[in-house]
Design a protein around this motif. Structure first.
Motif, PDB file in Angstrom:
ATOM      1  N   MET A 138     -68.404 -14.539 -45.700  1.00 16.05           N
ATOM      2  CA  MET A 138     -67.926 -15.382 -45.009  1.00 16.05           C
ATOM      3  C   MET A 138     -66.758 -15.522 -44.089  1.00 16.05           C
ATOM      4  O   MET A 138     -65.927 -13.810 -44.009  1.00 16.05           O
ATOM      5  CB  MET A 138     -67.110 -16.360 -45.881  1.00 16.05           C
ATOM      6  N   GLU A 139     -66.501 -15.971 -43.049  1.00 21.22           N
ATOM      7  CA  GLU A 139     -65.999 -15.560 -42.450  1.00 21.22           C
ATOM      8  C   GLU A 139     -64.705 -16.209 -42.465  1.00 21.22           C
ATOM      9  O   GLU A 139     -63.936 -16.612 -43.741  1.00 21.22           O
ATOM     10  CB  GLU A 139     -65.928 -16.724 -40.739  1.00 21.22           C
ATOM     11  N   ASP A 140     -63.538 -15.222 -42.031  1.00 21.87           N
ATOM     12  CA  ASP A 140     -62.200 -14.809 -42.263  1.00 21.87           C
ATOM     13  C   ASP A 140     -62.246 -15.134 -43.670  1.00 21.87           C
ATOM     14  O   ASP A 140     -60.690 -16.305 -43.762  1.00 21.87           O
ATOM     15  CB  ASP A 140     -61.240 -16.614 -41.574  1.00 21.87           C
ATOM     16  N   CYS A 141     -62.570 -14.234 -44.586  1.00 27.49           N
ATOM     17  CA  CYS A 141     -61.933 -13.978 -45.739  1.00 27.49           C
ATOM     18  C   CYS A 141     -62.078 -12.453 -46.178  1.00 27.49           C
ATOM     19  O   CYS A 141     -62.469 -11.811 -44.945  1.00 27.49           O
ATOM     20  CB  CYS A 141     -63.020 -13.767 -46.925  1.00 27.49           C
ATOM     21  N   LEU A 142     -60.539 -12.707 -46.569  1.00 30.19           N
ATOM     22  CA  LEU A 142     -60.477 -11.189 -46.525  1.00 30.19           C
ATOM     23  C   LEU A 142     -60.613 -10.014 -47.133  1.00 30.19           C
ATOM     24  O   LEU A 142     -61.782  -9.273 -46.583  1.00 30.19           O
ATOM     25  CB  LEU A 142     -58.638 -11.389 -47.362  1.00 30.19           C
ATOM     26  N   PHE A 143     -61.436 -10.613 -48.593  1.00 27.56           N
ATOM     27  CA  PHE A 143     -62.006  -9.331 -49.404  1.00 27.56           C
ATOM     28  C   PHE A 143     -63.584  -9.272 -49.213  1.00 27.56           C
ATOM     29  O   PHE A 143     -64.131  -7.628 -48.834  1.00 27.56           O
ATOM     30  CB  PHE A 143     -61.655 -10.296 -50.680  1.00 27.56           C
ATOM     31  N   CYS A 144     -64.005 -10.609 -48.217  1.00 31.54           N
ATOM     32  CA  CYS A 144     -65.173  -9.908 -47.565  1.00 31.54           C
ATOM     33  C   CYS A 144     -65.249  -9.049 -46.109  1.00 31.54           C
ATOM     34  O   CYS A 144     -66.028  -8.043 -46.663  1.00 31.54           O
ATOM     35  CB  CYS A 144     -66.168 -11.329 -47.063  1.00 31.54           C
ATOM     36  N   LYS A 145     -64.045  -8.869 -46.024  1.00 27.73           N
ATOM     37  CA  LYS A 145     -63.519  -7.510 -44.587  1.00 27.73           C
ATOM     38  C   LYS A 145     -63.467  -6.858 -45.521  1.00 27.73           C
ATOM     39  O   LYS A 145     -64.249  -5.748 -44.695  1.00 27.73           O
ATOM     40  CB  LYS A 145     -62.499  -8.095 -43.634  1.00 27.73           C
ATOM     41  N   GLU A 202     -70.854 -10.216 -52.106  1.00 30.70           N
ATOM     42  CA  GLU A 202     -71.026 -11.893 -51.426  1.00 30.70           C
ATOM     43  C   GLU A 202     -70.205 -12.830 -51.914  1.00 30.70           C
ATOM     44  O   GLU A 202     -69.421 -12.595 -52.458  1.00 30.70           O
ATOM     45  CB  GLU A 202     -71.722 -11.992 -52.770  1.00 30.70           C
ATOM     46  N   HIS A 203     -69.777 -13.393 -51.194  1.00 26.75           N
ATOM     47  CA  HIS A 203     -68.607 -14.210 -50.964  1.00 26.75           C
ATOM     48  C   HIS A 203     -68.937 -15.628 -51.895  1.00 26.75           C
ATOM     49  O   HIS A 203     -69.855 -15.700 -52.427  1.00 26.75           O
ATOM     50  CB  HIS A 203     -68.053 -15.273 -49.434  1.00 26.75           C
ATOM     51  N   ILE A 204     -68.296 -15.318 -52.754  1.00 30.25           N
ATOM     52  CA  ILE A 204     -68.291 -16.173 -54.217  1.00 30.25           C
ATOM     53  C   ILE A 204     -66.588 -17.202 -54.378  1.00 30.25           C
ATOM     54  O   ILE A 204     -65.973 -16.036 -54.429  1.00 30.25           O
ATOM     55  CB  ILE A 204     -68.480 -15.907 -55.841  1.00 30.25           C
ATOM     56  N   ARG A 210     -59.418 -16.565 -52.395  1.00 30.76           N
ATOM     57  CA  ARG A 210     -60.033 -16.769 -52.470  1.00 30.76           C
ATOM     58  C   ARG A 210     -61.414 -16.672 -52.698  1.00 30.76           C
ATOM     59  O   ARG A 210     -62.496 -16.798 -50.745  1.00 30.76           O
ATOM     60  CB  ARG A 210     -60.498 -18.202 -51.258  1.00 30.76           C
ATOM     61  N   HIS A 211     -61.409 -15.761 -53.104  1.00 32.94           N
ATOM     62  CA  HIS A 211     -62.817 -14.566 -53.330  1.00 32.94           C
ATOM     63  C   HIS A 211     -62.880 -13.972 -54.604  1.00 32.94           C
ATOM     64  O   HIS A 211     -61.601 -13.097 -55.147  1.00 32.94           O
ATOM     65  CB  HIS A 211     -63.496 -13.654 -51.959  1.00 32.94           C
ATOM     66  N   LEU A 212     -64.208 -14.186 -55.847  1.00 32.52           N
ATOM     67  CA  LEU A 212     -63.567 -13.876 -56.637  1.00 32.52           C
ATOM     68  C   LEU A 212     -63.313 -12.882 -56.877  1.00 32.52           C
ATOM     69  O   LEU A 212     -63.633 -11.520 -56.166  1.00 32.52           O
ATOM     70  CB  LEU A 212     -65.286 -14.456 -57.178  1.00 32.52           C
TER      71      LEU A 212
HETATM   72 ZN    ZN Z   1     -65.175 -13.975 -49.142  1.00 30.86          ZN
END
Ligand code: ZN
Ligand code: 5GP
Length: 112
Positions: free
Chosen positions: A1-8, A45-47, A95-97
């Motif tokens: 997901m774009e702009d998600c700290l934990f995805c990055k 995976e973004h959750i 907001r990332h599990l």
């Molecule tokens: Zn995320």
């Protein structure tokens, strides 16, 4: 997901102190530790949160708990606490599990 700290962080776009990674899970030290041992385990995976876990994406949650057990064993953690905050009122700021793993000090119950 774009702009998600934990995805990055999971993608290696933002540096972190990685403890474990595989194709679906990433574990890293919390930047502001609340105990002598404090790390986070997340799905790549973004959750959004534990409230968004469903039949379609829950396999990774079981895997996360396998990783937590492995890391606890590797670090000889005698006792530890696993926490997942859901929603602002419960203290969720990202907001990332993610599952916090805290250890190395006595803990009180109930949590505040
Ligand atoms: Zn995320
Ligand atoms: P929450 O408050 O959502 O339950 O937990 C988010 C956690 O992420 C907090 O414990 C916070 O210290 C940690 N955190 C926030 N930003 C970063 C970061 O950029 N790097 C790391 N390693 N941890 C972070």
């Amino acid at each position: 997901m774009e702009d998600c700290l934990f995805c990055k962080i999971a993608a290696g776009e933002i540096p972190s102190d990685c403890l474990y990674q595989d194709e679906s899970v990433y574990a890293f030290k919390d930047i502001a530790p609340q105990a002598p041992v404090h790390f986070l385990v997340i799905p790549r995976e973004h959750i959004d949160s534990a409230a968004a876990v469903s039949q379609g994406n829950s396999a990774v949650v079981a895997h996360i708990f396998e990783v937590i057990a492995k890391l606890a064993k590797d670090q000889d953690l005698e006792g530890f606490r696993v926490v997942s905050n859901v929603g602002e009122s419960a203290g969720q700021t990202v907001r990332h599990l993610h599952f916090h793993v805290l250890s190395g000090r006595d803990m009180t119950w109930p949590p505040g």
